[in-house]
Scaffold this active site. Structure first.
Site, short mmCIF file in Angstrom:
data_model
loop_
_atom_site.label_atom_id
_atom_site.label_comp_id
_atom_site.label_asym_id
_atom_site.label_seq_id
_atom_site.Cartn_x
_atom_site.Cartn_y
_atom_site.Cartn_z
N ARG A 1 59.19 62.27 62.37
CA ARG A 1 60.43 61.89 61.73
C ARG A 1 61.57 62.42 62.61
O ARG A 1 61.40 63.40 63.32
CB ARG A 1 60.54 62.50 60.33
N LYS B 1 57.79 67.23 55.40
CA LYS B 1 58.28 67.14 54.03
C LYS B 1 57.48 68.08 53.13
O LYS B 1 56.27 68.23 53.28
CB LYS B 1 58.16 65.71 53.50
N HIS C 1 63.46 55.46 62.57
CA HIS C 1 62.26 55.51 61.73
C HIS C 1 61.29 54.38 62.08
O HIS C 1 60.08 54.51 61.87
CB HIS C 1 62.64 55.44 60.25
N ARG D 1 58.57 55.53 64.38
CA ARG D 1 57.46 56.19 63.68
C ARG D 1 56.53 55.15 63.06
O ARG D 1 55.31 55.25 63.14
CB ARG D 1 58.03 57.13 62.62
N HIS E 1 51.50 62.32 55.62
CA HIS E 1 51.61 61.71 54.29
C HIS E 1 50.77 62.51 53.30
O HIS E 1 49.62 62.85 53.57
CB HIS E 1 51.09 60.27 54.32
N TYR F 1 50.28 50.50 56.07
CA TYR F 1 50.21 50.01 57.45
C TYR F 1 49.08 49.01 57.65
O TYR F 1 49.11 48.22 58.58
CB TYR F 1 50.07 51.20 58.42
#
Length: 306
Positions: A161, A184, A252, A255, A278, A287
């Site tokens: 990110r 995150k 982004h 990524r 994730h 994806y």
């Protein structure tokens, strides 16, 4: 909290403290949860005209849930936002039910509205490479051009990110073969670093007038302070206009491109989940839809209708 009783406000605060302490949720996530659940509690308070405590919250019915969801749609909330709010409410009620020992089936069985999930829009492999090369030639000062190229290379080559790339400190140089990234929710992951990414960062450091220092940002602004992510966005915007790429060619998107190209090359979905950081495999599975969509584009181009 305004709109509902102090008792409900106290329960909400305790739940947020629980998420902060045990689940490592980020402050942005906590703020979103707080907003969603506060709106729900405020609606219940007005709907029933009585204070909200554990007893009342344990008696929420399917009718209550339908009325709340209809109210949210009526005030203009999108299906996507309502689905997120419902998820927040379910998490809160599930925690409360586990803590107080009541049956929360009526809340947990509520169905989220269907919506068309937006697919990430990755760049093609050659476009991603062209983006890096274009960014590397734009700035008047060589060290700034090298800096911008190094950041974009990290986004694409490591799937970082923008906040993670700009969060690297001086002691990260020279980049190791495997980077330890804190993403995150303060979750840590290990990311392999390609030689091209290490070389790009080394070129930037060699040209940069501000030597890397422990505890200070690796990527610096023109005056030596922390690099503003908006400057990378601007550099990519200039590059996409020069290259004729769509407006979706953002930091982004690099990524997204990393993940999509890795999957297309035969990468394991679970491994890609770990590389991206994730929390849920479901987030990474999007994806696969991107890859299928690209296959359909190729098929349609190769087999046009008569």
């Amino acid at each position: 909290m305004a709109g509902f009783s102090a008792g409900a406000g106290d329960l909400l605060a305790r739940w947020l403290d629980h998420l902060r302490a045990l689940d490592g949720a980020s402050e942005n996530t906590l703020k979103a949860y707080q907003t969603d659940v506060a709106e729900f509690l405020g609606f219940l308070h007005g709907h029933h005209g009585e204070s909200l405590g554990v007893s009342r919250l344990s008696q929420v019915t399917q009718s209550d849930m339908r009325a709340w969801m209809a109210h949210e749609r009526g005030r203009g909330l999108s299906a996507r936002s309502l689905a997120r709010a419902l998820s927040s409410v379910k998490n809160f009620i599930r925690w409360l039910a586990d803590r107080e020992g009541f049956d929360a089936t009526h809340v947990l069985a509520a169905r989220a509205p269907k919506f068309q999930r937006k697919l990430p829009r990755p760049l093609a492999v050659d476009a991603a490479q062209a983006m890096i090369e274009q960014v590397d030639t734009q700035a008047m000062e060589p060290w700034i051009a090298a800096r911008d190229a190094a950041v974009v290379t990290l986004l694409y080559g490591c799937g970082l990110r923008i906040s993670e790339a700009l969060g690297l400190l001086g002691e990260s140089h020279p980049l190791p073969e495997v980077l330890r990234i804190r993403g995150k929710g303060d979750k840590e992951r290990l990311v392999p670093v390609l030689p091209a990414a290490r070389d790009a960062v080394a070129d930037y450091v060699r040209l940069c007038p501000y030597p890397p220092e422990p505890g200070l940002p690796l990527f610096r602004g023109k005056r030596g302070g922390a690099l503003n992510p908006r400057l990378i966005s601007r550099a990519m915007e200039q590059a996409r206009l020069s290259l004729g790429l769509p407006a979706s060619a953002t930091p982004h998107a690099m990524r997204h491109s990393f993940a999509t190209h890795l999957l297309a090359a035969g990468g394991d979905l679970r491994a890609i989940q770990e590389l991206l950081g994730h929390a849920s495999l479901a987030t990474t599975q999007i994806y696969t839809a991107v890859d299928q969509a690209r296959l359909m584009e190729v098929y349609r181009d190769a087999h046009p209708r008569a």
